[in-house]
Design a protein around this motif. Sequence first.
Motif, mmCIF file in Angstrom:
data_model
loop_
_atom_site.group_PDB
_atom_site.id
_atom_site.type_symbol
_atom_site.label_atom_id
_atom_site.label_comp_id
_atom_site.label_asym_id
_atom_site.label_seq_id
_atom_site.Cartn_x
_atom_site.Cartn_y
_atom_site.Cartn_z
ATOM 1 N N THR A 101 0.848 -1.224 0.144
ATOM 2 C CA THR A 101 -0.021 -0.029 0.005
ATOM 3 C C THR A 101 1.006 1.145 -0.090
ATOM 4 O O THR A 101 0.665 2.073 -0.661
ATOM 5 N N ILE A 102 1.914 1.198 0.936
ATOM 6 C CA ILE A 102 2.890 2.390 0.901
ATOM 7 C C ILE A 102 3.601 2.558 -0.424
ATOM 8 O O ILE A 102 3.682 3.802 -1.075
ATOM 9 N N LEU A 103 4.236 1.537 -1.210
ATOM 10 C CA LEU A 103 4.857 1.686 -2.204
ATOM 11 C C LEU A 103 3.753 2.026 -3.478
ATOM 12 O O LEU A 103 4.293 2.684 -4.278
ATOM 13 N N SER A 104 2.456 1.706 -3.588
ATOM 14 C CA SER A 104 1.568 2.256 -4.508
ATOM 15 C C SER A 104 1.396 3.897 -4.292
ATOM 16 O O SER A 104 0.938 4.343 -5.359
ATOM 17 N N LEU A 105 1.509 4.515 -3.161
ATOM 18 C CA LEU A 105 1.781 5.832 -2.805
ATOM 19 C C LEU A 105 2.955 6.497 -3.506
ATOM 20 O O LEU A 105 2.832 7.727 -3.905
ATOM 21 N N GLY A 106 4.181 6.014 -3.849
ATOM 22 C CA GLY A 106 5.196 6.702 -3.817
ATOM 23 C C GLY A 106 6.540 5.728 -3.555
ATOM 24 O O GLY A 106 6.397 4.913 -2.771
ATOM 25 N N ASN A 107 7.710 5.952 -4.433
ATOM 26 C CA ASN A 107 8.881 5.420 -3.855
ATOM 27 C C ASN A 107 9.959 6.151 -3.429
ATOM 28 O O ASN A 107 10.896 5.535 -3.446
ATOM 29 N N ILE A 108 9.698 7.517 -3.239
ATOM 30 C CA ILE A 108 10.770 8.226 -2.649
ATOM 31 C C ILE A 108 10.278 8.284 -1.080
ATOM 32 O O ILE A 108 9.387 9.150 -0.740
ATOM 33 N N ILE A 109 10.850 7.564 -0.194
ATOM 34 C CA ILE A 109 10.242 7.295 1.126
ATOM 35 C C ILE A 109 10.996 7.812 2.333
ATOM 36 O O ILE A 109 12.512 7.540 2.186
ATOM 37 N N PHE A 110 10.705 8.593 2.987
ATOM 38 C CA PHE A 110 11.269 9.373 4.166
ATOM 39 C C PHE A 110 11.017 8.664 5.544
ATOM 40 O O PHE A 110 9.682 8.609 5.939
ATOM 41 N N VAL A 111 11.966 8.140 6.285
ATOM 42 C CA VAL A 111 11.659 7.473 7.613
ATOM 43 C C VAL A 111 12.757 8.044 8.568
ATOM 44 O O VAL A 111 13.826 8.716 8.176
ATOM 45 N N GLU A 112 12.267 8.286 9.828
ATOM 46 C CA GLU A 112 13.210 8.501 10.946
ATOM 47 C C GLU A 112 14.101 7.312 11.200
ATOM 48 O O GLU A 112 13.511 6.252 11.350
ATOM 49 N N THR A 113 15.237 7.551 11.644
ATOM 50 C CA THR A 113 16.136 6.478 12.353
ATOM 51 C C THR A 113 15.601 6.200 13.777
ATOM 52 O O THR A 113 15.591 7.119 14.447
ATOM 53 N N MET A 114 15.285 4.988 14.212
ATOM 54 C CA MET A 114 14.822 4.771 15.251
ATOM 55 C C MET A 114 15.893 3.358 15.922
ATOM 56 O O MET A 114 15.954 2.336 15.118
ATOM 57 N N SER A 148 16.364 3.049 -2.165
ATOM 58 C CA SER A 148 16.284 2.519 -0.820
ATOM 59 C C SER A 148 15.807 3.496 -0.110
ATOM 60 O O SER A 148 15.211 4.764 -0.378
ATOM 61 N N LEU A 149 15.446 3.234 1.330
ATOM 62 C CA LEU A 149 14.866 4.355 2.387
ATOM 63 C C LEU A 149 15.768 5.245 2.497
ATOM 64 O O LEU A 149 16.879 5.498 2.627
ATOM 65 N N ASN A 150 15.099 6.595 2.619
ATOM 66 C CA ASN A 150 16.067 7.747 2.923
ATOM 67 C C ASN A 150 15.789 8.138 4.494
ATOM 68 O O ASN A 150 14.612 8.285 4.917
ATOM 69 N N LYS A 151 16.829 7.603 5.281
ATOM 70 C CA LYS A 151 16.689 7.836 6.685
ATOM 71 C C LYS A 151 17.242 9.069 7.201
ATOM 72 O O LYS A 151 18.239 9.373 6.860
ATOM 73 N N VAL A 152 16.256 9.778 7.819
ATOM 74 C CA VAL A 152 16.466 11.344 7.959
ATOM 75 C C VAL A 152 17.221 11.305 9.403
ATOM 76 O O VAL A 152 17.146 10.336 10.215
ATOM 77 N N ASN A 153 18.180 12.321 9.638
ATOM 78 C CA ASN A 153 18.716 12.613 10.929
ATOM 79 C C ASN A 153 17.813 12.778 11.996
ATOM 80 O O ASN A 153 17.378 14.161 11.921
ATOM 81 N N THR A 154 17.343 12.053 12.824
ATOM 82 C CA THR A 154 16.303 12.183 13.903
ATOM 83 C C THR A 154 16.578 13.380 14.806
ATOM 84 O O THR A 154 15.660 14.159 15.114
ATOM 85 N N ALA A 155 18.031 13.518 15.018
ATOM 86 C CA ALA A 155 18.307 14.514 16.064
ATOM 87 C C ALA A 155 18.142 15.619 15.461
ATOM 88 O O ALA A 155 18.106 16.895 16.180
ATOM 89 N N LEU A 156 18.501 15.960 14.177
ATOM 90 C CA LEU A 156 18.321 17.424 13.354
ATOM 91 C C LEU A 156 17.061 17.431 13.220
ATOM 92 O O LEU A 156 16.611 18.844 13.290
ATOM 93 N N ASN A 192 8.507 16.064 3.438
ATOM 94 C CA ASN A 192 8.566 17.485 2.927
ATOM 95 C C ASN A 192 10.114 17.853 3.295
ATOM 96 O O ASN A 192 10.571 19.055 3.474
ATOM 97 N N CYS A 193 10.848 16.500 3.733
ATOM 98 C CA CYS A 193 12.305 16.720 4.122
ATOM 99 C C CYS A 193 13.002 16.974 2.787
ATOM 100 O O CYS A 193 12.780 16.720 1.788
ATOM 101 N N LYS A 194 14.217 18.034 3.217
ATOM 102 C CA LYS A 194 15.095 18.239 2.085
ATOM 103 C C LYS A 194 16.055 16.915 1.666
ATOM 104 O O LYS A 194 16.010 16.097 2.411
ATOM 105 N N ASN A 195 16.362 17.084 0.505
ATOM 106 C CA ASN A 195 17.442 15.783 0.194
ATOM 107 C C ASN A 195 18.647 15.559 0.790
ATOM 108 O O ASN A 195 19.102 14.393 0.835
#
Length: 484
Positions: free
Chosen positions: A326-339, A391-399, A441-444
């Motif tokens: 379902t998630i991949l049907s919405l788009g393939n540029i995926i941003f997640v937080e590192t946990m 691949s997953l775009n893992k954003v910097n959680t601390a920043l 809406n995270c930057k690249n």
Amino acid sequence: MAKAKTPSYVLTLRLKTELYQEDILFKRFELARNIHNACLGELSKRYGALKQSRRYRTVYKMEKGKERNRLFSELNNEFGLAEYSLHEFVKPMQHQFKKNIDAFTSQKIATRAFNAFEKLMFKQGKKVHFKKHGEMYSVEGKSNATGIRYMDGNVLWNGLVLPTIIKKNDVYAKLALKDKIKFVRIKREWTKNKFVYYAQLVLEGVPPKKYNDKGMKDKSPDQKRVGIDIGTSTVAVCSETKVILTELAPNVAQLDKKIRNIQRSLDRSKRATNPLKYKEDGTINKSNKDKWIYSKRYMKKKAQLKELQRLNRVKRKQDHETLSNTILSLGNIIFVETMSFKGLQRRAIETTVNEKGKFNKKKRFGRTIGNRAPSMLLEILERKLKYIDRSLNKVNTALIKASQYNHFTNSYEKKRLHERWIDFGFCKIQRDLYSAFLLMNCKNNLTEIDRDRCNQSFEQFRSMHDLEIERLKLKEKTPVSMGV
């Protein structure tokens, strides 16, 4: 020279086994277990001898760097703590069981034991676990040329011919079998008081695309942004066309209560039949070396528990696979937080007191994470994205601090865990969905949130958010953490 790594995927097929074949397979799995345990025992001896040497203690005290790593590598080779030295150790053992275990399969068992022990050597684990009777669940070969191999719809292994079951209308399996087979794995699962055997064919390439009702291939995911805010039991997804707030593995909760009741029943039975094995405070008396005694009812309950846990695993994986599609049907540029989900599973170290003067529980999210497996969803998404070279775009959680950021004021405000809604004055937004919106809406550079993009898409997000909240309100029951 190391072999070039190529993409691969797994096709699982049920094996049609006769009773005598199941007996032979059970014997072979037990032999494989004994070889695996013997390898672990040998590695433990070699590692103990290594740690007692003066050279090891000298190298251990050195400053971390390339020179230290090189000396450690030399010591490991000298004391036989290498994969290929373990292959030599297992060779005479395999010769004794050559009618059941071939050379290549025994080498893969040795490699598996070495990989497990390597985690202990690199301080990634505290100890290695020897497998008990019946706990070896898979064996595999090194290639499809010798040992365990697949040929003309059958799995062949040392005289055993095991037919695979492929349905006539299974287009996916027929397309997959056109790809090159790297190696074959035989896997077994305990299902309804018996072992059921499967063949897992590891194939080269990417999985074939499934066909829809019109006979056309399903479309690839669009080049659109998706933000995922994943928690211990829920997940919020925000895309350009839809937002989702849902439970992780909702079908698991249906069996969780039954599992807890059986576990309590097993504990009561074990305490009743083994009173001397426990101290007065209820803890296990380790000084008592008597054998544990189990009643017939205990063994029946244990079999029921095993079946329920298997169903839980199946339901959990099925729910995650469906949600990932379902998630991949919405788009393939995926941003997640590192946990760090392992960190959330651990008990709290410090003892704290709440507002009423009572001690807070040190238990955290161990059971919830064990049941819902949030990291498994991310692993499945990562695997499926690799098939399209992403691949997953893992954003910097601390920043980023998505749970604290306000894009209207460009400021951060720390919120308590029970605060599930954000009041902007002109509207209220569910906290998890807003975090997913910010991640989308995270930057690249994965360290900043693009405010201009947030301002442009907020109104559309708000309308989709309101529709999702209305949908959730119509449900009979939603998790408390959603705040709906």
